[in-house]
Scaffold this motif. Sequence first.
Motif, PDB file in Angstrom:
ATOM      1  N   GLN A  45      12.672  22.821  36.418  1.00  0.00           N
ATOM      2  CA  GLN A  45      12.277  21.905  35.343  1.00  0.00           C
ATOM      3  C   GLN A  45      10.759  21.739  35.289  1.00  0.00           C
ATOM      4  OE1 GLN A  45      14.688  21.478  37.617  1.00  0.00           O
ATOM      5  NE2 GLN A  45      16.246  20.013  36.941  1.00  0.00           N
ATOM      6  N   ILE A  46      10.113  21.709  36.473  1.00  0.00           N
ATOM      7  CA  ILE A  46       8.651  21.597  36.499  1.00  0.00           C
ATOM      8  C   ILE A  46       8.015  22.841  35.894  1.00  0.00           C
ATOM      9  CG2 ILE A  46       6.637  21.457  38.014  1.00  0.00           C
ATOM     10  CD1 ILE A  46       8.304  19.696  39.889  1.00  0.00           C
ATOM     11  N   LYS A  47       8.568  24.016  36.213  1.00  0.00           N
ATOM     12  CA  LYS A  47       8.053  25.259  35.633  1.00  0.00           C
ATOM     13  C   LYS A  47       8.169  25.232  34.109  1.00  0.00           C
ATOM     14  CE  LYS A  47       8.841  28.433  39.509  1.00  0.00           C
ATOM     15  NZ  LYS A  47       9.541  29.669  39.958  1.00  0.00           N
ATOM     16  N   GLU A  48       9.323  24.786  33.629  1.00  0.00           N
ATOM     17  CA  GLU A  48       9.538  24.716  32.177  1.00  0.00           C
ATOM     18  C   GLU A  48       8.551  23.743  31.534  1.00  0.00           C
ATOM     19  OE1 GLU A  48      13.179  23.645  29.062  1.00  0.00           O
ATOM     20  OE2 GLU A  48      13.571  23.827  31.218  1.00  0.00           O
ATOM     21  N   TYR A  49       8.315  22.615  32.200  1.00  0.00           N
ATOM     22  CA  TYR A  49       7.358  21.625  31.702  1.00  0.00           C
ATOM     23  C   TYR A  49       5.949  22.211  31.640  1.00  0.00           C
ATOM     24  CZ  TYR A  49       4.014  17.774  32.087  1.00  0.00           C
ATOM     25  OH  TYR A  49       2.941  16.948  31.916  1.00  0.00           O
ATOM     26  N   LEU A  50       5.543  22.896  32.700  1.00  0.00           N
ATOM     27  CA  LEU A  50       4.195  23.473  32.744  1.00  0.00           C
ATOM     28  C   LEU A  50       4.007  24.530  31.661  1.00  0.00           C
ATOM     29  CD1 LEU A  50       3.703  23.836  36.622  1.00  0.00           C
ATOM     30  CD2 LEU A  50       2.677  22.123  35.113  1.00  0.00           C
ATOM     31  N   LEU A  51       5.006  25.382  31.490  1.00  0.00           N
ATOM     32  CA  LEU A  51       4.900  26.437  30.483  1.00  0.00           C
ATOM     33  C   LEU A  51       4.786  25.871  29.064  1.00  0.00           C
ATOM     34  CD1 LEU A  51       7.472  29.038  31.885  1.00  0.00           C
ATOM     35  CD2 LEU A  51       4.977  29.208  31.907  1.00  0.00           C
ATOM     36  N   ALA A  52       5.328  24.675  28.867  1.00  0.00           N
ATOM     37  CA  ALA A  52       5.254  24.039  27.544  1.00  0.00           C
ATOM     38  C   ALA A  52       3.886  23.417  27.279  1.00  0.00           C
ATOM     39  CB  ALA A  52       6.339  22.972  27.423  1.00  0.00           C
ATOM     40  N   HIS A  53       3.051  23.296  28.334  1.00  0.00           N
ATOM     41  CA  HIS A  53       1.770  22.605  28.169  1.00  0.00           C
ATOM     42  C   HIS A  53       0.567  23.456  28.586  1.00  0.00           C
ATOM     43  CE1 HIS A  53       3.488  18.665  27.118  1.00  0.00           C
ATOM     44  NE2 HIS A  53       4.476  19.002  27.921  1.00  0.00           N
ATOM     45  N   ILE A  54       0.790  24.734  28.816  1.00  0.00           N
ATOM     46  CA  ILE A  54      -0.317  25.641  29.149  1.00  0.00           C
ATOM     47  C   ILE A  54      -0.268  26.809  28.180  1.00  0.00           C
ATOM     48  CG2 ILE A  54      -1.351  27.115  30.921  1.00  0.00           C
ATOM     49  CD1 ILE A  54       0.010  25.364  33.030  1.00  0.00           C
ATOM     50  N   HIS A  55      -1.300  26.918  27.334  1.00  0.00           N
ATOM     51  CA  HIS A  55      -1.300  27.944  26.292  1.00  0.00           C
ATOM     52  C   HIS A  55      -2.671  28.619  26.194  1.00  0.00           C
ATOM     53  CE1 HIS A  55       2.610  26.502  25.000  1.00  0.00           C
ATOM     54  NE2 HIS A  55       2.133  25.279  24.935  1.00  0.00           N
ATOM     55  N   PRO A  56      -2.959  29.582  27.055  1.00  0.00           N
ATOM     56  CA  PRO A  56      -4.181  30.366  26.848  1.00  0.00           C
ATOM     57  C   PRO A  56      -4.011  31.285  25.649  1.00  0.00           C
ATOM     58  CG  PRO A  56      -2.909  31.256  28.665  1.00  0.00           C
ATOM     59  CD  PRO A  56      -2.192  30.016  28.228  1.00  0.00           C
ATOM     60  N   MET A  57      -5.108  31.577  24.972  1.00  0.00           N
ATOM     61  CA  MET A  57      -4.982  32.387  23.752  1.00  0.00           C
ATOM     62  C   MET A  57      -6.327  32.977  23.365  1.00  0.00           C
ATOM     63  SD  MET A  57      -4.727  29.320  20.917  1.00  0.00           S
ATOM     64  CE  MET A  57      -3.551  28.351  21.879  1.00  0.00           C
ATOM     65  N   VAL A  58      -6.270  34.058  22.601  1.00  0.00           N
ATOM     66  CA  VAL A  58      -7.458  34.571  21.926  1.00  0.00           C
ATOM     67  C   VAL A  58      -7.669  33.742  20.660  1.00  0.00           C
ATOM     68  CG1 VAL A  58      -8.528  36.578  20.845  1.00  0.00           C
ATOM     69  CG2 VAL A  58      -7.023  36.882  22.827  1.00  0.00           C
ATOM     70  N   ALA A  59      -6.587  33.544  19.948  1.00  0.00           N
ATOM     71  CA  ALA A  59      -6.522  32.669  18.779  1.00  0.00           C
ATOM     72  C   ALA A  59      -5.081  32.175  18.695  1.00  0.00           C
ATOM     73  CB  ALA A  59      -6.926  33.422  17.515  1.00  0.00           C
ATOM     74  N   LYS A  60      -4.795  31.286  17.749  1.00  0.00           N
ATOM     75  CA  LYS A  60      -3.457  30.707  17.679  1.00  0.00           C
ATOM     76  C   LYS A  60      -2.365  31.748  17.474  1.00  0.00           C
ATOM     77  CE  LYS A  60      -4.498  25.973  16.354  1.00  0.00           C
ATOM     78  NZ  LYS A  60      -4.254  24.871  15.382  1.00  0.00           N
ATOM     79  N   ASP A  61      -2.710  32.835  16.805  1.00  0.00           N
ATOM     80  CA  ASP A  61      -1.723  33.887  16.576  1.00  0.00           C
ATOM     81  C   ASP A  61      -1.798  34.998  17.621  1.00  0.00           C
ATOM     82  OD1 ASP A  61      -4.203  34.729  15.772  1.00  0.00           O
ATOM     83  OD2 ASP A  61      -3.454  35.887  14.050  1.00  0.00           O
ATOM     84  N   GLN A  62      -2.598  34.783  18.683  1.00  0.00           N
ATOM     85  CA  GLN A  62      -2.721  35.768  19.757  1.00  0.00           C
ATOM     86  C   GLN A  62      -2.622  35.078  21.123  1.00  0.00           C
ATOM     87  OE1 GLN A  62      -6.551  37.499  18.106  1.00  0.00           O
ATOM     88  NE2 GLN A  62      -5.510  39.402  18.701  1.00  0.00           N
ATOM     89  N   PRO A  63      -1.433  34.595  21.464  1.00  0.00           N
ATOM     90  CA  PRO A  63      -1.266  33.902  22.746  1.00  0.00           C
ATOM     91  C   PRO A  63      -1.254  34.875  23.927  1.00  0.00           C
ATOM     92  CG  PRO A  63       0.840  34.112  21.644  1.00  0.00           C
ATOM     93  CD  PRO A  63      -0.189  34.637  20.682  1.00  0.00           C
ATOM     94  N   TRP A  64      -1.619  34.365  25.073  1.00  0.00           N
ATOM     95  CA  TRP A  64      -1.524  35.123  26.316  1.00  0.00           C
ATOM     96  C   TRP A  64      -0.140  34.899  26.935  1.00  0.00           C
ATOM     97  CZ3 TRP A  64      -6.333  35.419  29.916  1.00  0.00           C
ATOM     98  CH2 TRP A  64      -7.459  35.772  29.174  1.00  0.00           C
ATOM     99  N   MET A  65       0.233  35.783  27.857  1.00  0.00           N
ATOM    100  CA  MET A  65       1.468  35.590  28.605  1.00  0.00           C
ATOM    101  C   MET A  65       1.157  34.767  29.850  1.00  0.00           C
ATOM    102  SD  MET A  65       4.161  38.430  30.075  1.00  0.00           S
ATOM    103  CE  MET A  65       3.100  38.966  31.414  1.00  0.00           C
ATOM    104  N   VAL A  66       2.016  33.782  30.108  1.00  0.00           N
ATOM    105  CA  VAL A  66       1.840  32.910  31.271  1.00  0.00           C
ATOM    106  C   VAL A  66       3.029  33.092  32.203  1.00  0.00           C
ATOM    107  CG1 VAL A  66       1.556  30.541  32.069  1.00  0.00           C
ATOM    108  CG2 VAL A  66       0.589  31.231  29.861  1.00  0.00           C
ATOM    109  N   GLU A  67       2.744  33.403  33.459  1.00  0.00           N
ATOM    110  CA  GLU A  67       3.799  33.611  34.458  1.00  0.00           C
ATOM    111  C   GLU A  67       3.518  32.728  35.669  1.00  0.00           C
ATOM    112  OE1 GLU A  67       5.637  37.156  37.322  1.00  0.00           O
ATOM    113  OE2 GLU A  67       3.877  37.536  36.067  1.00  0.00           O
TER     114      GLU A  67
END
Length: 443
Positions: free
Chosen positions: A86-108
Amino acid sequence: MIRIRATFISHFSKRKWLIINIITMLIIGNVSKTLAHQTPSTVVLLDVSPKQVAVELQLPIGELELAFGRPLTKNPASIIPTMGPQIKEYLLAHIHPMVAKDQPWMVEIKDMHLQKGEQAYSGPFQEIIVHLILTPPEGADTRNFIFDYDVIMHQLVTHSALVLLRSDWASGKTNTEPTEIGVIRVDTKTALIYPLTINLAAGSHWKGFAGIFALGEEHIKEGIDHLMFLLVLLLPIPLTFSKKRWGNYRSVRISLVQILKVVTAFTIGHSITLLMGAMAWVILPSKWIEILIACSILVSAIHAIRPIFAGKEMFIALGFGLIHGLAFANTLIDLHLDTVSMLLSILGFNLGIEVMQLWIILLCIPWIIILSRTPYYSIFRISCAILAGIAAIAWVIERYSQQVNFISTFMNKSQVYSFEVLLVLIGVSLTLFLQKKISVLMA
Protein backbone atom coordinates in the motif's frame (compact mmCIF):
# COMPACT_ATOMS: atom_id res chain seq x y z
CA MET A 1 -25.96 57.35 29.18
CA ILE A 2 -23.04 58.53 27.19
CA ARG A 3 -20.76 58.05 30.23
CA ILE A 4 -22.01 54.47 30.75
CA ARG A 5 -21.47 53.65 27.11
CA ALA A 6 -17.95 55.09 27.20
CA THR A 7 -17.15 53.09 30.31
CA PHE A 8 -18.52 49.93 28.71
CA ILE A 9 -16.40 50.53 25.60
CA SER A 10 -13.37 51.18 27.80
CA HIS A 11 -13.91 47.90 29.72
CA PHE A 12 -14.54 46.04 26.45
CA SER A 13 -11.33 47.41 24.93
CA LYS A 14 -9.30 46.36 27.96
CA ARG A 15 -10.83 42.88 27.90
CA LYS A 16 -10.26 42.60 24.13
CA TRP A 17 -6.60 43.51 24.42
CA LEU A 18 -6.22 41.14 27.33
CA ILE A 19 -7.61 38.28 25.20
CA ILE A 20 -5.39 39.29 22.28
CA ASN A 21 -2.33 39.32 24.53
CA ILE A 22 -3.14 35.89 25.94
CA ILE A 23 -3.59 34.45 22.44
CA THR A 24 -0.35 36.08 21.32
CA MET A 25 1.54 34.61 24.27
CA LEU A 26 0.10 31.16 23.55
CA ILE A 27 1.10 31.44 19.89
CA ILE A 28 4.61 32.56 20.82
CA GLY A 29 4.88 29.71 23.30
CA ASN A 30 3.79 27.19 20.72
CA VAL A 31 6.17 28.65 18.14
CA SER A 32 9.04 28.40 20.63
CA LYS A 33 8.24 24.77 21.28
CA THR A 34 7.97 24.13 17.56
CA LEU A 35 11.35 25.72 16.94
CA ALA A 36 12.85 23.65 19.74
CA HIS A 37 11.53 20.43 18.19
CA GLN A 38 10.74 20.97 14.55
CA THR A 39 9.16 18.11 12.70
CA PRO A 40 11.65 16.34 10.41
CA SER A 41 11.60 16.91 6.68
CA THR A 42 11.76 14.34 3.91
CA VAL A 43 15.22 14.00 2.38
CA VAL A 44 15.46 13.09 -1.32
CA LEU A 45 18.93 11.94 -2.48
CA LEU A 46 19.58 11.73 -6.22
CA ASP A 47 22.27 9.60 -7.90
CA VAL A 48 22.33 10.71 -11.52
CA SER A 49 23.80 8.49 -14.24
CA PRO A 50 23.54 8.79 -18.05
CA LYS A 51 20.58 6.41 -18.41
CA GLN A 52 18.67 6.66 -15.14
CA VAL A 53 18.35 8.47 -11.82
CA ALA A 54 18.49 6.47 -8.61
CA VAL A 55 16.59 8.03 -5.71
CA GLU A 56 16.74 7.44 -1.98
CA LEU A 57 13.76 8.77 -0.02
CA GLN A 58 14.07 9.26 3.73
CA LEU A 59 10.47 9.52 4.94
CA PRO A 60 9.75 10.26 8.64
CA ILE A 61 7.00 7.82 9.63
CA GLY A 62 5.20 10.25 11.95
CA GLU A 63 4.54 12.65 9.08
CA LEU A 64 3.91 9.82 6.62
CA GLU A 65 1.24 8.46 8.96
CA LEU A 66 -0.72 11.73 8.79
CA ALA A 67 -0.70 11.76 4.98
CA PHE A 68 -1.06 8.01 4.43
CA GLY A 69 -4.04 7.71 6.76
CA ARG A 70 -2.94 4.43 8.35
CA PRO A 71 -1.38 3.83 11.82
CA LEU A 72 2.38 3.55 11.35
CA THR A 73 3.93 4.74 14.61
CA LYS A 74 2.30 2.18 16.96
CA ASN A 75 4.24 -0.79 15.62
CA PRO A 76 6.93 0.44 13.21
CA ALA A 77 8.53 -2.99 12.80
CA SER A 78 5.38 -4.28 11.10
CA ILE A 79 5.08 -1.44 8.57
CA ILE A 80 7.02 -3.00 5.69
CA PRO A 81 5.65 -6.58 6.03
CA THR A 82 2.01 -5.55 6.45
CA MET A 83 1.64 -2.29 4.56
CA GLY A 84 4.56 -2.34 2.13
CA PRO A 85 2.41 -2.78 -1.02
CA GLN A 86 0.00 0.00 0.00
CA ILE A 87 2.90 2.37 0.75
CA LYS A 88 4.42 1.61 -2.66
CA GLU A 89 1.09 2.32 -4.34
CA TYR A 90 0.78 5.58 -2.40
CA LEU A 91 4.29 6.70 -3.36
CA LEU A 92 3.80 5.89 -7.03
CA ALA A 93 0.66 8.06 -7.03
CA HIS A 94 2.63 11.07 -5.74
CA ILE A 95 5.96 10.86 -7.58
CA HIS A 96 5.88 11.92 -11.23
CA PRO A 97 9.17 12.79 -12.92
CA MET A 98 8.70 13.94 -16.49
CA VAL A 99 10.16 15.71 -19.49
CA ALA A 100 6.75 17.31 -19.96
CA LYS A 101 3.21 16.35 -18.96
CA ASP A 102 2.87 14.12 -22.00
CA GLN A 103 6.33 12.57 -21.49
CA PRO A 104 6.39 10.89 -18.07
CA TRP A 105 9.32 8.88 -16.76
CA MET A 106 9.02 5.32 -15.48
CA VAL A 107 9.21 4.99 -11.71
CA GLU A 108 10.24 1.69 -10.10
CA ILE A 109 10.45 1.09 -6.35
CA LYS A 110 13.33 -1.28 -5.61
CA ASP A 111 13.14 -1.77 -1.84
CA MET A 112 12.13 -0.27 1.49
CA HIS A 113 13.42 -0.61 5.02
CA LEU A 114 13.04 1.05 8.41
CA GLN A 115 15.84 2.84 10.25
CA LYS A 116 16.47 5.46 12.92
CA GLY A 117 17.06 9.02 11.75
CA GLU A 118 17.94 12.39 13.22
CA GLN A 119 17.96 15.89 11.79
CA ALA A 120 19.00 19.24 13.23
CA TYR A 121 16.34 20.59 15.63
CA SER A 122 14.09 17.55 15.19
CA GLY A 123 15.69 15.04 17.54
CA PRO A 124 15.71 11.28 16.83
CA PHE A 125 12.87 9.69 14.89
CA GLN A 126 12.15 6.64 12.78
CA GLU A 127 12.03 6.80 9.01
CA ILE A 128 11.32 4.59 6.03
CA ILE A 129 14.13 4.44 3.49
CA VAL A 130 12.82 3.88 -0.04
CA HIS A 131 15.03 3.25 -3.07
CA LEU A 132 13.61 4.07 -6.50
CA ILE A 133 14.85 4.05 -10.07
CA LEU A 134 13.62 6.80 -12.40
CA THR A 135 14.03 5.97 -16.11
CA PRO A 136 13.39 8.63 -18.76
CA PRO A 137 11.81 8.03 -22.17
CA GLU A 138 14.14 7.07 -25.01
CA GLY A 139 16.35 10.01 -25.97
CA ALA A 140 15.53 12.11 -22.89
CA ASP A 141 18.32 13.59 -20.78
CA THR A 142 18.64 12.51 -17.15
CA ARG A 143 20.30 15.84 -16.36
CA ASN A 144 17.23 17.92 -17.21
CA PHE A 145 13.75 16.96 -16.04
CA ILE A 146 10.75 18.04 -14.00
CA PHE A 147 10.38 16.40 -10.60
CA ASP A 148 6.67 16.50 -9.71
CA TYR A 149 6.58 15.32 -6.07
CA ASP A 150 4.04 15.86 -3.29
CA VAL A 151 4.47 12.91 -0.90
CA ILE A 152 3.16 13.80 2.61
CA MET A 153 2.89 17.54 1.88
CA HIS A 154 -0.32 17.10 -0.14
CA GLN A 155 -1.98 16.51 3.26
CA LEU A 156 0.52 18.07 5.69
CA VAL A 157 1.06 21.61 4.41
CA THR A 158 3.90 22.35 6.88
CA HIS A 159 5.99 19.49 5.51
CA SER A 160 8.82 19.91 3.00
CA ALA A 161 11.21 17.76 0.99
CA LEU A 162 14.90 18.66 0.72
CA VAL A 163 16.27 17.46 -2.64
CA LEU A 164 20.02 16.77 -2.69
CA LEU A 165 22.41 15.62 -5.40
CA ARG A 166 24.49 12.80 -3.89
CA SER A 167 26.35 11.64 -7.00
CA ASP A 168 26.52 12.67 -10.64
CA TRP A 169 28.72 10.35 -12.68
CA ALA A 170 28.98 12.56 -15.79
CA SER A 171 30.22 15.56 -13.79
CA GLY A 172 32.72 13.50 -11.78
CA LYS A 173 30.81 13.91 -8.50
CA THR A 174 31.01 10.53 -6.79
CA ASN A 175 32.29 10.76 -3.23
CA THR A 176 31.57 14.26 -1.98
CA GLU A 177 28.98 15.72 0.37
CA PRO A 178 25.47 15.92 -1.13
CA THR A 179 24.67 19.34 -2.55
CA GLU A 180 21.26 20.99 -2.37
CA ILE A 181 19.24 21.22 -5.57
CA GLY A 182 16.09 22.68 -4.07
CA VAL A 183 13.25 22.36 -1.58
CA ILE A 184 9.73 21.21 -2.45
CA ARG A 185 7.01 22.67 -0.22
CA VAL A 186 3.51 24.14 -0.31
CA ASP A 187 3.52 27.68 -1.67
CA THR A 188 1.93 29.84 1.05
CA LYS A 189 0.52 32.35 -1.46
CA THR A 190 -1.20 29.93 -3.81
CA ALA A 191 -1.50 26.81 -1.59
CA LEU A 192 -0.02 24.85 -4.51
CA ILE A 193 2.95 22.47 -4.66
CA TYR A 194 5.10 23.39 -7.63
CA PRO A 195 7.33 20.73 -9.25
CA LEU A 196 11.09 21.13 -8.94
CA THR A 197 13.02 21.60 -12.18
CA ILE A 198 16.27 19.62 -12.22
CA ASN A 199 18.79 21.26 -14.53
CA LEU A 200 22.36 20.00 -14.09
CA ALA A 201 25.40 21.34 -15.92
CA ALA A 202 26.65 19.40 -18.92
CA GLY A 203 28.82 16.37 -18.17
CA SER A 204 31.03 14.02 -20.17
CA HIS A 205 32.48 10.51 -20.17
CA TRP A 206 35.92 11.97 -19.43
CA LYS A 207 34.65 13.75 -16.31
CA GLY A 208 32.97 10.52 -15.23
CA PHE A 209 36.16 8.51 -15.75
CA ALA A 210 38.28 11.08 -13.90
CA GLY A 211 35.81 11.20 -11.00
CA ILE A 212 35.83 7.41 -10.65
CA PHE A 213 39.64 7.34 -10.88
CA ALA A 214 39.77 9.79 -7.95
CA LEU A 215 37.19 7.64 -6.12
CA GLY A 216 39.47 4.60 -6.51
CA GLU A 217 42.38 6.55 -5.07
CA GLU A 218 40.23 7.75 -2.19
CA HIS A 219 38.93 4.23 -1.53
CA ILE A 220 42.45 2.92 -0.95
CA LYS A 221 43.57 6.02 0.92
CA GLU A 222 40.72 5.63 3.40
CA GLY A 223 40.42 1.84 3.20
CA ILE A 224 42.82 0.99 5.98
CA ASP A 225 41.75 -2.67 6.02
CA HIS A 226 42.77 -3.23 2.37
CA LEU A 227 46.16 -1.61 2.89
CA MET A 228 46.74 -3.37 6.18
CA PHE A 229 46.26 -6.79 4.57
CA LEU A 230 48.77 -6.05 1.83
CA LEU A 231 51.40 -4.33 4.00
CA VAL A 232 51.28 -6.99 6.73
CA LEU A 233 51.53 -9.69 4.05
CA LEU A 234 54.67 -7.93 2.77
CA LEU A 235 56.32 -7.64 6.21
CA PRO A 236 58.14 -11.02 6.08
CA ILE A 237 58.98 -10.81 2.36
CA PRO A 238 62.52 -9.42 2.98
CA LEU A 239 63.32 -12.47 5.15
CA THR A 240 64.38 -16.05 4.46
CA PHE A 241 62.53 -18.91 6.16
CA SER A 242 63.51 -22.31 7.50
CA LYS A 243 61.72 -24.88 9.68
CA LYS A 244 58.65 -22.69 10.18
CA ARG A 245 60.72 -19.74 11.35
CA TRP A 246 61.69 -16.48 9.74
CA GLY A 247 65.44 -16.14 9.27
CA ASN A 248 67.93 -13.55 8.01
CA TYR A 249 67.24 -10.93 5.39
CA ARG A 250 67.25 -11.62 1.66
CA SER A 251 68.97 -9.55 -0.96
CA VAL A 252 67.25 -6.36 -2.04
CA ARG A 253 66.78 -7.70 -5.56
CA ILE A 254 65.04 -10.90 -4.43
CA SER A 255 62.91 -8.95 -1.95
CA LEU A 256 61.76 -6.50 -4.62
CA VAL A 257 60.96 -9.32 -7.06
CA GLN A 258 58.84 -11.10 -4.42
CA ILE A 259 57.07 -7.87 -3.49
CA LEU A 260 56.29 -7.24 -7.16
CA LYS A 261 54.83 -10.75 -7.48
CA VAL A 262 52.62 -10.35 -4.40
CA VAL A 263 51.34 -6.92 -5.43
CA THR A 264 50.68 -8.10 -9.01
CA ALA A 265 48.80 -11.18 -7.76
CA PHE A 266 46.66 -9.03 -5.46
CA THR A 267 45.93 -6.68 -8.39
CA ILE A 268 44.91 -9.54 -10.67
CA GLY A 269 42.67 -11.01 -7.96
CA HIS A 270 40.74 -7.87 -7.10
CA SER A 271 40.54 -6.79 -10.77
CA ILE A 272 38.76 -10.04 -11.69
CA THR A 273 36.11 -9.79 -8.98
CA LEU A 274 35.78 -6.03 -9.36
CA LEU A 275 34.63 -6.67 -12.92
CA MET A 276 32.43 -9.63 -11.97
CA GLY A 277 30.85 -7.87 -9.01
CA ALA A 278 30.29 -4.52 -10.70
CA MET A 279 28.63 -6.23 -13.68
CA ALA A 280 26.44 -8.22 -11.21
CA TRP A 281 27.82 -11.57 -12.43
CA VAL A 282 28.70 -12.48 -8.83
CA ILE A 283 26.69 -11.13 -5.91
CA LEU A 284 27.56 -11.91 -2.28
CA PRO A 285 26.25 -10.28 0.92
CA SER A 286 28.45 -7.28 1.74
CA LYS A 287 28.47 -8.20 5.43
CA TRP A 288 30.25 -11.49 4.79
CA ILE A 289 32.63 -9.91 2.28
CA GLU A 290 33.72 -7.41 4.92
CA ILE A 291 34.12 -10.17 7.51
CA LEU A 292 36.30 -12.18 5.10
CA ILE A 293 38.45 -9.11 4.47
CA ALA A 294 39.04 -8.79 8.21
CA CYS A 295 39.89 -12.52 8.31
CA SER A 296 42.43 -12.00 5.50
CA ILE A 297 44.23 -9.45 7.71
CA LEU A 298 44.25 -11.93 10.60
CA VAL A 299 45.74 -14.64 8.38
CA SER A 300 48.46 -12.33 7.06
CA ALA A 301 49.23 -11.20 10.65
CA ILE A 302 49.70 -14.79 11.84
CA HIS A 303 51.91 -15.47 8.81
CA ALA A 304 54.04 -12.42 9.64
CA ILE A 305 54.75 -13.90 13.08
CA ARG A 306 55.32 -17.52 12.04
CA PRO A 307 55.40 -18.65 8.39
CA ILE A 308 52.32 -20.69 7.51
CA PHE A 309 52.54 -20.33 3.74
CA ALA A 310 56.12 -19.11 3.23
CA GLY A 311 57.00 -18.80 -0.44
CA LYS A 312 53.33 -18.92 -1.43
CA GLU A 313 52.41 -15.32 -0.55
CA MET A 314 51.65 -14.66 -4.19
CA PHE A 315 48.84 -17.24 -4.21
CA ILE A 316 47.44 -15.99 -0.90
CA ALA A 317 47.43 -12.44 -2.29
CA LEU A 318 45.61 -13.68 -5.40
CA GLY A 319 43.00 -15.59 -3.37
CA PHE A 320 42.26 -12.83 -0.89
CA GLY A 321 42.44 -10.27 -3.72
CA LEU A 322 39.34 -11.96 -5.14
CA ILE A 323 37.49 -11.16 -1.90
CA HIS A 324 38.76 -7.57 -1.69
CA GLY A 325 37.62 -7.00 -5.29
CA LEU A 326 34.02 -7.81 -4.38
CA ALA A 327 34.15 -5.10 -1.72
CA PHE A 328 35.50 -2.65 -4.31
CA ALA A 329 32.63 -3.61 -6.64
CA ASN A 330 29.98 -2.60 -4.08
CA THR A 331 31.15 1.00 -4.41
CA LEU A 332 30.40 1.00 -8.14
CA ILE A 333 27.13 -0.90 -7.85
CA ASP A 334 25.77 1.90 -5.65
CA LEU A 335 26.22 4.37 -8.55
CA HIS A 336 23.55 2.61 -10.70
CA LEU A 337 25.41 3.05 -14.00
CA ASP A 338 24.58 1.87 -17.51
CA THR A 339 26.89 -0.63 -19.25
CA VAL A 340 29.20 1.85 -21.02
CA SER A 341 29.57 4.06 -17.95
CA MET A 342 30.11 1.00 -15.75
CA LEU A 343 32.90 -0.36 -17.97
CA LEU A 344 34.63 3.03 -17.95
CA SER A 345 34.14 3.18 -14.18
CA ILE A 346 35.63 -0.28 -13.64
CA LEU A 347 38.72 0.77 -15.59
CA GLY A 348 39.03 4.15 -13.88
CA PHE A 349 38.33 2.80 -10.39
CA ASN A 350 40.84 -0.03 -10.81
CA LEU A 351 43.52 2.35 -12.09
CA GLY A 352 42.86 4.70 -9.17
CA ILE A 353 43.22 1.80 -6.74
CA GLU A 354 46.48 0.67 -8.34
CA VAL A 355 48.04 4.13 -8.48
CA MET A 356 47.31 4.86 -4.82
CA GLN A 357 48.26 1.33 -3.76
CA LEU A 358 51.57 1.51 -5.64
CA TRP A 359 52.28 4.97 -4.28
CA ILE A 360 51.81 3.85 -0.66
CA ILE A 361 53.93 0.73 -1.20
CA LEU A 362 56.72 2.83 -2.73
CA LEU A 363 56.57 5.11 0.30
CA CYS A 364 56.68 2.29 2.87
CA ILE A 365 58.63 -0.67 1.44
CA PRO A 366 62.10 0.95 1.15
CA TRP A 367 62.09 1.75 4.86
CA ILE A 368 60.80 -1.72 5.76
CA ILE A 369 63.65 -3.27 3.73
CA ILE A 370 66.17 -0.99 5.42
CA LEU A 371 64.74 -1.86 8.84
CA SER A 372 64.91 -5.58 8.01
CA ARG A 373 68.72 -5.19 7.89
CA THR A 374 68.81 -4.34 11.60
CA PRO A 375 68.57 -6.63 14.67
CA TYR A 376 65.35 -4.88 15.70
CA TYR A 377 63.27 -5.91 12.70
CA SER A 378 61.91 -8.98 14.49
CA ILE A 379 60.45 -6.76 17.23
CA PHE A 380 58.99 -4.38 14.63
CA ARG A 381 57.52 -7.19 12.51
CA ILE A 382 55.92 -9.06 15.40
CA SER A 383 54.57 -5.86 17.01
CA CYS A 384 52.96 -4.76 13.73
CA ALA A 385 51.51 -8.24 13.20
CA ILE A 386 50.02 -8.34 16.71
CA LEU A 387 48.43 -4.90 16.29
CA ALA A 388 47.02 -5.92 12.89
CA GLY A 389 45.67 -9.17 14.39
CA ILE A 390 43.92 -7.28 17.20
CA ALA A 391 42.42 -4.85 14.67
CA ALA A 392 41.28 -7.74 12.48
CA ILE A 393 39.51 -9.47 15.37
CA ALA A 394 37.83 -6.18 16.34
CA TRP A 395 36.63 -5.72 12.75
CA VAL A 396 35.28 -9.27 12.59
CA ILE A 397 33.30 -8.66 15.80
CA GLU A 398 32.04 -5.27 14.57
CA ARG A 399 31.02 -6.52 11.13
CA TYR A 400 29.31 -9.63 12.43
CA SER A 401 27.44 -7.96 15.31
CA GLN A 402 26.85 -4.66 13.44
CA GLN A 403 28.00 -2.92 16.64
CA VAL A 404 31.08 -0.70 16.74
CA ASN A 405 33.73 -1.21 19.40
CA PHE A 406 36.46 1.11 20.62
CA ILE A 407 39.25 -0.73 18.78
CA SER A 408 37.50 -0.69 15.41
CA THR A 409 36.52 2.95 15.95
CA PHE A 410 40.14 3.87 16.65
CA MET A 411 41.40 1.94 13.62
CA ASN A 412 38.77 3.46 11.32
CA LYS A 413 39.97 6.92 12.31
CA SER A 414 43.69 6.16 12.35
CA GLN A 415 44.30 6.90 8.66
CA VAL A 416 44.38 10.61 9.50
CA TYR A 417 47.73 9.93 11.18
CA SER A 418 49.22 7.99 8.25
CA PHE A 419 51.73 10.72 7.38
CA GLU A 420 52.98 10.90 10.96
CA VAL A 421 53.30 7.10 11.08
CA LEU A 422 55.35 7.16 7.87
CA LEU A 423 57.67 9.82 9.30
CA VAL A 424 58.20 7.69 12.42
CA LEU A 425 58.94 4.64 10.24
CA ILE A 426 61.49 6.60 8.21
CA GLY A 427 63.15 8.04 11.31
CA VAL A 428 63.34 4.72 13.15
CA SER A 429 64.59 2.82 10.08
CA LEU A 430 67.36 5.31 9.31
CA THR A 431 68.39 5.64 12.95
CA LEU A 432 68.65 1.90 13.57
CA PHE A 433 70.35 1.24 10.22
CA LEU A 434 72.95 3.97 10.83
CA GLN A 435 73.44 2.71 14.37
CA LYS A 436 74.22 -0.74 13.00
CA LYS A 437 76.66 0.67 10.45
CA ILE A 438 78.46 2.74 13.08
CA SER A 439 78.72 -0.23 15.45
CA VAL A 440 80.23 -2.33 12.64
CA LEU A 441 82.78 0.40 11.88
CA MET A 442 83.61 0.81 15.55
CA ALA A 443 84.13 -2.96 16.02
